[in-house]
Every structure is written in C-alpha cells, then in structure tokens.
Design a protein around this motif. Structure first.
Motif, PDB file in Angstrom:
ATOM      1  N   LEU A   5      17.758  49.449  55.828  1.00 41.12           N
ATOM      2  CA  LEU A   5      18.901  48.771  55.228  1.00 41.12           C
ATOM      3  C   LEU A   5      19.843  48.281  56.323  1.00 41.12           C
ATOM      4  CD1 LEU A   5      19.814  51.165  52.286  1.00 41.12           C
ATOM      5  CD2 LEU A   5      19.146  48.771  52.037  1.00 41.12           C
ATOM      6  N   PRO A   6      20.354  47.061  56.221  1.00 39.40           N
ATOM      7  CA  PRO A   6      21.355  46.599  57.186  1.00 39.40           C
ATOM      8  C   PRO A   6      22.706  47.252  56.909  1.00 39.40           C
ATOM      9  CG  PRO A   6      21.098  44.971  55.463  1.00 39.40           C
ATOM     10  CD  PRO A   6      20.069  46.045  55.185  1.00 39.40           C
ATOM     11  N   ASP A   7      23.587  47.236  57.898  1.00 35.22           N
ATOM     12  CA  ASP A   7      24.954  47.671  57.635  1.00 35.22           C
ATOM     13  C   ASP A   7      25.547  46.800  56.533  1.00 35.22           C
ATOM     14  OD1 ASP A   7      24.831  49.591  59.599  1.00 35.22           O
ATOM     15  OD2 ASP A   7      25.715  48.312  61.138  1.00 35.22           O
ATOM     16  N   PRO A   8      26.426  47.365  55.706  1.00 31.15           N
ATOM     17  CA  PRO A   8      26.985  46.561  54.605  1.00 31.15           C
ATOM     18  C   PRO A   8      27.883  45.435  55.102  1.00 31.15           C
ATOM     19  CG  PRO A   8      28.060  48.696  54.725  1.00 31.15           C
ATOM     20  CD  PRO A   8      26.916  48.755  55.672  1.00 31.15           C
ATOM     21  N   ASP A 119      23.989  42.277  45.068  1.00 30.95           N
ATOM     22  CA  ASP A 119      23.214  41.567  46.092  1.00 30.95           C
ATOM     23  C   ASP A 119      21.841  42.207  46.233  1.00 30.95           C
ATOM     24  OD1 ASP A 119      22.718  39.645  48.102  1.00 30.95           O
ATOM     25  OD2 ASP A 119      24.749  39.893  48.907  1.00 30.95           O
ATOM     26  N   VAL A 120      20.871  41.389  46.644  1.00 33.32           N
ATOM     27  CA  VAL A 120      19.540  41.876  46.974  1.00 33.32           C
ATOM     28  C   VAL A 120      19.287  41.522  48.437  1.00 33.32           C
ATOM     29  CG1 VAL A 120      18.488  39.759  46.029  1.00 33.32           C
ATOM     30  CG2 VAL A 120      17.074  41.792  46.426  1.00 33.32           C
ATOM     31  N   LEU A 121      18.948  42.532  49.236  1.00 30.72           N
ATOM     32  CA  LEU A 121      18.831  42.382  50.678  1.00 30.72           C
ATOM     33  C   LEU A 121      17.380  42.318  51.142  1.00 30.72           C
ATOM     34  CD1 LEU A 121      21.497  45.087  51.607  1.00 30.72           C
ATOM     35  CD2 LEU A 121      21.848  42.694  50.992  1.00 30.72           C
ATOM     36  N   THR A 126      10.149  41.336  51.917  1.00 31.10           N
ATOM     37  CA  THR A 126      10.768  40.145  52.498  1.00 31.10           C
ATOM     38  C   THR A 126      12.245  40.388  52.762  1.00 31.10           C
ATOM     39  OG1 THR A 126       9.221  38.685  51.344  1.00 31.10           O
ATOM     40  CG2 THR A 126      11.261  37.692  52.161  1.00 31.10           C
ATOM     41  N   ASP A 127      12.695  40.102  53.990  1.00 31.28           N
ATOM     42  CA  ASP A 127      14.103  40.216  54.361  1.00 31.28           C
ATOM     43  C   ASP A 127      14.843  38.992  53.835  1.00 31.28           C
ATOM     44  OD1 ASP A 127      16.573  40.536  55.506  1.00 31.28           O
ATOM     45  OD2 ASP A 127      15.887  40.369  57.584  1.00 31.28           O
ATOM     46  N   LEU A 128      15.839  39.224  52.966  1.00 25.43           N
ATOM     47  CA  LEU A 128      16.583  38.123  52.354  1.00 25.43           C
ATOM     48  C   LEU A 128      17.957  37.912  52.984  1.00 25.43           C
ATOM     49  CD1 LEU A 128      15.899  38.746  48.534  1.00 25.43           C
ATOM     50  CD2 LEU A 128      14.377  37.802  50.285  1.00 25.43           C
ATOM     51  N   THR A 129      18.327  38.691  53.989  1.00 22.44           N
ATOM     52  CA  THR A 129      19.692  38.629  54.515  1.00 22.44           C
ATOM     53  C   THR A 129      20.012  37.290  55.170  1.00 22.44           C
ATOM     54  OG1 THR A 129      18.988  39.708  56.578  1.00 22.44           O
ATOM     55  CG2 THR A 129      19.853  41.129  54.829  1.00 22.44           C
ATOM     56  N   THR A 130      19.010  36.561  55.620  1.00 28.26           N
ATOM     57  CA  THR A 130      19.279  35.253  56.225  1.00 28.26           C
ATOM     58  C   THR A 130      19.432  34.152  55.177  1.00 28.26           C
ATOM     59  OG1 THR A 130      16.913  34.808  56.473  1.00 28.26           O
ATOM     60  CG2 THR A 130      18.042  35.881  58.327  1.00 28.26           C
ATOM     61  N   TRP A 131      19.110  34.452  53.930  1.00 32.67           N
ATOM     62  CA  TRP A 131      19.231  33.459  52.870  1.00 32.67           C
ATOM     63  C   TRP A 131      20.712  33.266  52.503  1.00 32.67           C
ATOM     64  CZ3 TRP A 131      15.062  34.602  48.541  1.00 32.67           C
ATOM     65  CH2 TRP A 131      13.791  34.583  49.131  1.00 32.67           C
ATOM     66  N   GLN A 186      26.711  31.162  52.593  1.00 34.23           N
ATOM     67  CA  GLN A 186      26.750  32.162  53.659  1.00 34.23           C
ATOM     68  C   GLN A 186      25.618  33.175  53.550  1.00 34.23           C
ATOM     69  OE1 GLN A 186      30.204  34.921  53.849  1.00 34.23           O
ATOM     70  NE2 GLN A 186      30.475  34.086  55.900  1.00 34.23           N
ATOM     71  N   PRO A 187      24.957  33.508  54.672  1.00 30.11           N
ATOM     72  CA  PRO A 187      23.973  34.581  54.657  1.00 30.11           C
ATOM     73  C   PRO A 187      24.671  35.936  54.594  1.00 30.11           C
ATOM     74  CG  PRO A 187      24.248  33.762  56.884  1.00 30.11           C
ATOM     75  CD  PRO A 187      25.070  32.864  55.994  1.00 30.11           C
ATOM     76  N   TYR A 188      23.878  36.983  54.446  1.00 30.61           N
ATOM     77  CA  TYR A 188      24.404  38.350  54.453  1.00 30.61           C
ATOM     78  C   TYR A 188      24.580  38.757  55.905  1.00 30.61           C
ATOM     79  CZ  TYR A 188      24.996  43.205  52.881  1.00 30.61           C
ATOM     80  OH  TYR A 188      25.488  44.460  52.604  1.00 30.61           O
ATOM     81  N   ARG A 189      25.831  38.990  56.316  1.00 27.56           N
ATOM     82  CA  ARG A 189      26.145  39.283  57.711  1.00 27.56           C
ATOM     83  C   ARG A 189      26.548  40.742  57.842  1.00 27.56           C
ATOM     84  NH1 ARG A 189      30.458  35.131  59.670  1.00 27.56           N
ATOM     85  NH2 ARG A 189      30.073  36.290  61.600  1.00 27.56           N
ATOM     86  N   PRO A 190      25.625  41.604  58.265  1.00 27.25           N
ATOM     87  CA  PRO A 190      25.905  43.044  58.340  1.00 27.25           C
ATOM     88  C   PRO A 190      27.141  43.348  59.184  1.00 27.25           C
ATOM     89  CG  PRO A 190      23.567  42.623  58.652  1.00 27.25           C
ATOM     90  CD  PRO A 190      24.244  41.298  58.675  1.00 27.25           C
ATOM     91  N   GLY A 191      28.052  44.151  58.612  1.00 35.86           N
ATOM     92  CA  GLY A 191      29.239  44.604  59.319  1.00 35.86           C
ATOM     93  C   GLY A 191      30.358  43.592  59.420  1.00 35.86           C
TER      94      GLY A 191
END
Length: 325
Positions: A5-8, A119-121, A126-131, A186-191
């Motif tokens: 899991l990435p940082d929130p 959110d779905v990460l 598949t990593d979706l954080t860059t979406w 915006q993508p999901y940006r950890p932290g």
C-alpha cells in the motif's frame, strides 16, 4: 506479497466551501482514515493513516475483504460506526481498545463498522495510483457495481455539481465534518497534501470556567456549559489566545474564591496529549463566543481545538446553550 500500500494522500485546509472548477467533492466523514489491502494469497491488512495495523480490531472488515475483494486489491476510505442516526466516533475508539480475540469479536457485534471507500489504489495486480482521479473513480464505481461490493463496504458519494456539494453540508447532525475537494486530473500522490478539505465550523457560546496562565494574562480558556441538572460540564479548550484577545479578557476574568463547580478536577491538554494542565479556576460568569467544528467525543465535548471569536460580557450564563446541544 508483491506490492505494498502507498502512503495515504492527505488533505490541506481550504477556507471556501464552494466546489473549485475541475474538481469533485466528497463528504468528509467523522471516522478513522483507513487503507485496506487484500493480497491474492489471502493476507489482509487494514491500517490507519499513521500506519497502525487495525486488522484484528475490525474482524468484520477482514472477513468481508476475503469474501468480496478480488486478490491483489487495495482501497482507501474512512472507517465509521453508526449509532442511531449519527456517526459515533467514540465507538471507533472503543473498538481499537478491544482489538483482539473475544473482545474484538464482541465489539464487532455491538458496534459494527463500515468502510466508506473513496479510492481504489490497486486492482487485481494493477497499480492505479498514476491514473487521474476521474479514471480511478470510474473504476471504483464499477468495482462496487460489478463485483458487487456490499456492507460493510459503502461507496462514498462524489459529485461535480456545486449545488449537490452545498447540500451535503446540511448533513452535519449525522456526522459529516465537511467536504474534500479532489482535482479530476490528479493522480494519487502518496504523502502529498494536495486534496482540499473544508471543515464546517459554527459559532456558539460557552462559559469560561478556568484558564491556563494567570487570569490577568490567560493563554487558553477552559470552557463549560450547564447540563439539565444544573451541573457545569467541561466542553473544550481554546487554542492559544492572540495578544489582543488576552488584553480584552483580562479585566473580565476573576479568580475563583470559595467552592467552584470544578474544584478538585484535573484537565488534560487533549488533542492526543494526556499531559495534565496547570489550570486556574475562575468565577464562571464570563460568556464567550467561540468557533467550533461539529466533531464531539463520547462525553459530548468538542473533540477538536476551539477558537475564541469574541467575549460576550453582555450575555448572562443562562443564555448559553445547554451542554450537549
């Protein structure tokens, strides 16, 4: 375990409740931020924003993840407990205390939790954080509709309609704290603190029952309200006062003489600290107007810092709303 899991992604406060262009709004619930991972090998992790493992404290969420989520899937959301017609943050706190074994199972039956997913990460490897947010949101809605996901999973509402977002601000009595604003592209940006958060704040009155620092130059105010039995109940403490506010209060605060409703009581610093305050009791006569948000603890006190708006020496103590109103 091939992924983590990435940082929130975090929020930054914004002063305006109006939905910015190019953003979606989501309700901000009075609960615990939580991320959930379900790996293909059957392992499940439910963790807090600070990284604390909460999996054993919420066995119903773990079982639902095993039964409903595809393998190698990660979600982001808010843990909540409903009690009556409102969200009960204090029940979440009690769930964490009774986090293991029979105590955790009994607490789950008494105060079942829901995970409000926003959110779905990660989805089936598949990593979706860059979406961008809008694509992740479409994928999340499809996951709820097609899998389907059911209780204790709940899909958090999302809107790009300013009127709908404004209407959500009327839900505060049920446990809505405000709104989150998320840029569609915006993508999901950890932290990163790049989501916006507007917290509902209201002004109301309370009675000054004690202070930190000398009454002639108070640093913070300890506030109270009378309950229906005539007892002065502690309801919260202000943040540090500005110098102008200190000067305005100095002549209106009288050190307590004789017995005081809070004689013998100790106060902690609160807001996550258990340090005991060096408080001075004052005659409970001065009414102040304060700005507060809607979150309260199990004892009915304001859970977050209170901000002094202005003294109200024109108001008698009987004009202050009763405790827990």
């Amino acid at each position: 375990m091939t992924w983590m899991l990435p940082d929130p992604m975090l929020t930054a406060p914004v002063p305006d409740p109006e939905l910015p262009p190019g953003c979606a709004a989501e309700p901000k619930w009075d609960g615990y931020r939580a991320q959930l991972a379900r790996w293909a090998d059957g392992r499940v992790l439910l963790r807090s924003r600070q990284g604390t493992d909460m999996t054993t404290a919420f066995p119903e969420i773990r079982e639902a993840a095993l039964e409903q989520l595809p393998g190698d899937t990660g979600l982001d959301g808010e843990l909540v407990v409903w009690e009556g017609e409102r969200l009960a943050f204090e029940r979440l706190q009690q769930r964490l205390v009774r986090r293991r074994g029979a105590g955790g199972l009994a607490a789950a039956r008494t105060w079942p939790a829901h995970l409000v997913v926003f959110d779905v990460l990660h989805l089936e490897g598949t990593d979706l954080t860059t979406w961008p947010y809008v694509r992740r949101r479409t994928t999340l809605e499809a996951l709820f509709a097609d899998t389907p996901l059911t209780a204790p999973f709940t899909l958090c509402p999302s809107t790009t309609d300013p009127a709908t977002a404004r209407d959500w601000l009327t839900w505060t009595s049920a446990g809505l704290e405000g709104l989150c604003f998320k840029r569609l592209s915006q993508p999901y940006r950890p932290g990163a603190r790049t989501w916006g958060k507007y917290k509902v704040r209201v002004t109301t009155e309370a009675i000054v029952g004690a202070v930190t620092g000398p009454p002639a130059a108070p640093r913070t105010l300890l506030l109270g309200r009378y309950d229906d039995t005539g007892r002065l109940r502690y309801t919260g403490r202000t943040v540090a006062l500005a110098r102008t506010a200190t000067a305005a209060l100095a002549d209106a605060l009288e050190p307590a003489t004789g017995r005081h409703p809070w004689t013998g009581r100790t106060f902690t610093a609160g807001w996550g600290s258990r340090d005991v305050l060096d408080a001075t009791l004052v005659h409970p006569q001065l009414v102040v107007e304060v700005a507060v948000d809607v979150a309260r603890d199990g004892a009915g006190r304001w859970r977050h810092p209170v901000r002094l708006h202005r003294p109200r020496p024109d108001l008698p103590a009987r004009a202050v709303p009763p405790f827990n109103e």
